[in-house]
Scaffold this motif. Structure first.
Motif, PDB file in Angstrom:
ATOM      1  N   LEU A  79       0.822  -1.095  -0.172  1.00  0.00           N
ATOM      2  CA  LEU A  79      -0.036   0.042  -0.141  1.00  0.00           C
ATOM      3  C   LEU A  79       1.156   1.354   0.260  1.00  0.00           C
ATOM      4  N   PHE A  80       2.316   1.296   1.020  1.00  0.00           N
ATOM      5  CA  PHE A  80       2.667   2.101   0.633  1.00  0.00           C
ATOM      6  C   PHE A  80       3.350   2.627  -0.552  1.00  0.00           C
ATOM      7  N   TYR A  91      -3.629   8.962   3.208  1.00  0.00           N
ATOM      8  CA  TYR A  91      -4.520   8.500   4.231  1.00  0.00           C
ATOM      9  C   TYR A  91      -4.489   8.425   5.064  1.00  0.00           C
ATOM     10  N   PHE A  92      -2.825   7.048   5.309  1.00  0.00           N
ATOM     11  CA  PHE A  92      -3.168   6.792   6.931  1.00  0.00           C
ATOM     12  C   PHE A  92      -1.612   8.169   7.450  1.00  0.00           C
ATOM     13  N   GLY A  93      -2.036   9.172   7.205  1.00  0.00           N
ATOM     14  CA  GLY A  93      -1.180  10.859   7.750  1.00  0.00           C
ATOM     15  C   GLY A  93      -2.237  11.109   8.386  1.00  0.00           C
ATOM     16  N   ASP A  94      -3.428  10.511   8.329  1.00  0.00           N
ATOM     17  CA  ASP A  94      -4.627  11.482   8.508  1.00  0.00           C
ATOM     18  C   ASP A  94      -4.567  10.420  10.055  1.00  0.00           C
ATOM     19  N   TYR A  95      -5.067   9.062  10.046  1.00  0.00           N
ATOM     20  CA  TYR A  95      -4.690   8.552  11.242  1.00  0.00           C
ATOM     21  C   TYR A  95      -4.107   8.986  12.213  1.00  0.00           C
ATOM     22  N   CYS A  96      -2.386   9.597  11.674  1.00  0.00           N
ATOM     23  CA  CYS A  96      -1.142   9.644  12.931  1.00  0.00           C
ATOM     24  C   CYS A  96      -1.862  10.713  13.090  1.00  0.00           C
ATOM     25  N   GLN A  97      -2.527  11.834  12.708  1.00  0.00           N
ATOM     26  CA  GLN A  97      -2.306  12.510  12.967  1.00  0.00           C
ATOM     27  C   GLN A  97      -3.545  13.067  14.327  1.00  0.00           C
ATOM     28  N   VAL A  98      -4.495  11.786  14.292  1.00  0.00           N
ATOM     29  CA  VAL A  98      -5.080  11.847  15.153  1.00  0.00           C
ATOM     30  C   VAL A  98      -4.975  10.995  16.902  1.00  0.00           C
ATOM     31  N   LEU A  99      -4.273  10.216  16.096  1.00  0.00           N
ATOM     32  CA  LEU A  99      -3.392   9.557  17.279  1.00  0.00           C
ATOM     33  C   LEU A  99      -2.362  10.383  17.824  1.00  0.00           C
ATOM     34  N   MET A 100      -1.431  11.358  17.161  1.00  0.00           N
ATOM     35  CA  MET A 100      -0.663  12.245  18.059  1.00  0.00           C
ATOM     36  C   MET A 100      -1.252  13.362  18.724  1.00  0.00           C
ATOM     37  N   THR A 101      -2.597  13.715  18.064  1.00  0.00           N
ATOM     38  CA  THR A 101      -3.718  14.574  18.221  1.00  0.00           C
ATOM     39  C   THR A 101      -3.813  14.334  20.090  1.00  0.00           C
ATOM     40  N   LYS A 102      -4.608  12.987  20.107  1.00  0.00           N
ATOM     41  CA  LYS A 102      -4.632  12.187  21.709  1.00  0.00           C
ATOM     42  C   LYS A 102      -3.236  12.308  22.629  1.00  0.00           C
ATOM     43  N   ILE A 103      -2.362  11.833  22.268  1.00  0.00           N
ATOM     44  CA  ILE A 103      -0.801  11.615  22.589  1.00  0.00           C
ATOM     45  C   ILE A 103      -0.811  12.962  23.125  1.00  0.00           C
ATOM     46  N   THR A 154      -0.267  22.773  17.277  1.00  0.00           N
ATOM     47  CA  THR A 154      -0.071  22.430  15.563  1.00  0.00           C
ATOM     48  C   THR A 154       1.134  22.111  15.206  1.00  0.00           C
ATOM     49  N   PHE A 155       1.836  22.770  14.958  1.00  0.00           N
ATOM     50  CA  PHE A 155       2.948  22.512  14.619  1.00  0.00           C
ATOM     51  C   PHE A 155       3.369  20.603  15.150  1.00  0.00           C
ATOM     52  N   LEU A 156       3.217  20.647  16.635  1.00  0.00           N
ATOM     53  CA  LEU A 156       4.059  19.227  17.033  1.00  0.00           C
ATOM     54  C   LEU A 156       3.213  17.973  16.642  1.00  0.00           C
ATOM     55  N   THR A 157       2.028  18.513  16.816  1.00  0.00           N
ATOM     56  CA  THR A 157       0.498  17.304  16.200  1.00  0.00           C
ATOM     57  C   THR A 157       1.107  16.578  15.277  1.00  0.00           C
ATOM     58  N   HIS A 158       1.106  17.729  13.376  1.00  0.00           N
ATOM     59  CA  HIS A 158       1.405  17.589  12.588  1.00  0.00           C
ATOM     60  C   HIS A 158       3.123  17.108  12.547  1.00  0.00           C
ATOM     61  N   TYR A 159       4.026  17.547  13.028  1.00  0.00           N
ATOM     62  CA  TYR A 159       5.590  17.239  12.663  1.00  0.00           C
ATOM     63  C   TYR A 159       5.538  15.945  13.046  1.00  0.00           C
ATOM     64  N   HIS A 160       4.806  15.671  14.660  1.00  0.00           N
ATOM     65  CA  HIS A 160       4.980  14.216  15.069  1.00  0.00           C
ATOM     66  C   HIS A 160       4.185  13.080  14.094  1.00  0.00           C
ATOM     67  N   ALA A 161       2.872  13.813  13.717  1.00  0.00           N
ATOM     68  CA  ALA A 161       2.306  12.734  13.217  1.00  0.00           C
ATOM     69  C   ALA A 161       2.388  12.165  11.664  1.00  0.00           C
ATOM     70  N   ARG A 162       3.780  12.834  10.837  1.00  0.00           N
ATOM     71  CA  ARG A 162       4.156  12.558   9.999  1.00  0.00           C
ATOM     72  C   ARG A 162       5.573  11.898   9.902  1.00  0.00           C
ATOM     73  N   LEU A 207       5.821   9.673  12.585  1.00  0.00           N
ATOM     74  CA  LEU A 207       4.628   8.826  12.599  1.00  0.00           C
ATOM     75  C   LEU A 207       5.032   8.308  11.469  1.00  0.00           C
ATOM     76  N   ALA A 208       4.348   8.402  10.320  1.00  0.00           N
ATOM     77  CA  ALA A 208       3.451   7.501   9.346  1.00  0.00           C
ATOM     78  C   ALA A 208       4.880   7.181   8.461  1.00  0.00           C
ATOM     79  N   ASP A 209       6.021   8.637   8.352  1.00  0.00           N
ATOM     80  CA  ASP A 209       7.239   7.943   8.370  1.00  0.00           C
ATOM     81  C   ASP A 209       7.689   7.048   8.003  1.00  0.00           C
ATOM     82  N   MET A 210       7.913   6.596   9.793  1.00  0.00           N
ATOM     83  CA  MET A 210       8.427   5.531  10.405  1.00  0.00           C
ATOM     84  C   MET A 210       7.561   4.053   9.723  1.00  0.00           C
ATOM     85  N   ILE A 211       6.310   4.589  10.383  1.00  0.00           N
ATOM     86  CA  ILE A 211       5.935   2.974  10.365  1.00  0.00           C
ATOM     87  C   ILE A 211       6.308   2.324   8.340  1.00  0.00           C
TER      88      ILE A 211
END
Length: 177
Positions: free
Chosen positions: A96-97, A108-120, A138-146, A148-152
């Motif tokens: 898929l990647f 698409y996956f980045g949006d899920y990472c965004q939700v997860l990072m917002t919670k954390i 906002t910056f931190l959430t987006h930064y960590h979400a991306r 995380l998506a890259d890492m996965i």
């Protein structure tokens, strides 16, 4: 309704089996339905094309893994479950990647990472006495979400890479303090 869900899951399972042996762009609806032992027209009763099937699989499975649990477990527990989920489904998600273009799975996956990072981040921000500025949050959430998506993405695509949840947690917590 239940029959429809069972049929969709059977089609999804057949599609995953096909992805284990063929590249995404080489798989046809006929291949999927032959694998599922269901007539071809049934596919179109449930999905427009294989891209919609991909969206459905991801949305359904990740909702079960992450979204449905947002209110019941901590963000870091969800993160652990997410890595466990991807470990079990590495071959499927590596394919898929690799898909580029209009139905880009990474976005698409980045949006899920965004939700997860917002919670954390919100869980740990609530424990802090000083509040983070909204722009920085906002910056931190987006930064960590991306990140995380890259890492996965790297985790499922490269056999020589195993992420450290310990270090990821440490990085996130340090950036919040």
């Amino acid at each position: 309704m239940a029959t429809s869900l069972i049929t969709k899951k059977k089609i999804a399972k057949a599609f995953k089996k096909q992805l284990a042996v063929k590249d995404f762009d080489k798989i046809s609806v006929v291949d999927i339905m032959d694998q599922a032992q269901i007539r071809r027209q049934t596919f179109y009763n449930h999905f427009l094309d294989k891209y919609e099937l991909l969206d459905w699989i991801f949305d359904t499975e990740l909702q079960e893994q992450v979204t449905h649990n947002l209110n019941y477990v901590s963000g870091f527990q969800l993160l652990e479950e997410l890595f466990f989920y991807f470990e079990r489904n590495k071959i499927f998600y590596a394919q898929l990647f690799d898909i580029k273009g209009q139905n880009d799975f990474y976005s698409y996956f980045g949006d899920y990472c965004q939700v997860l990072m917002t919670k954390i981040i919100s869980e740990y921000q609530d424990k802090q006495t000083n509040q983070i500025e909204p722009d920085y949050l906002t910056f931190l959430t987006h930064y960590h979400a991306r990140a995380l998506a890259d890492m996965i993405k790297r985790y499922v695509s490269q056999s020589d890479f195993t992420p450290s949840l310990k270090y990821l947690k440490q990085i996130i917590l340090t950036s919040i303090q």
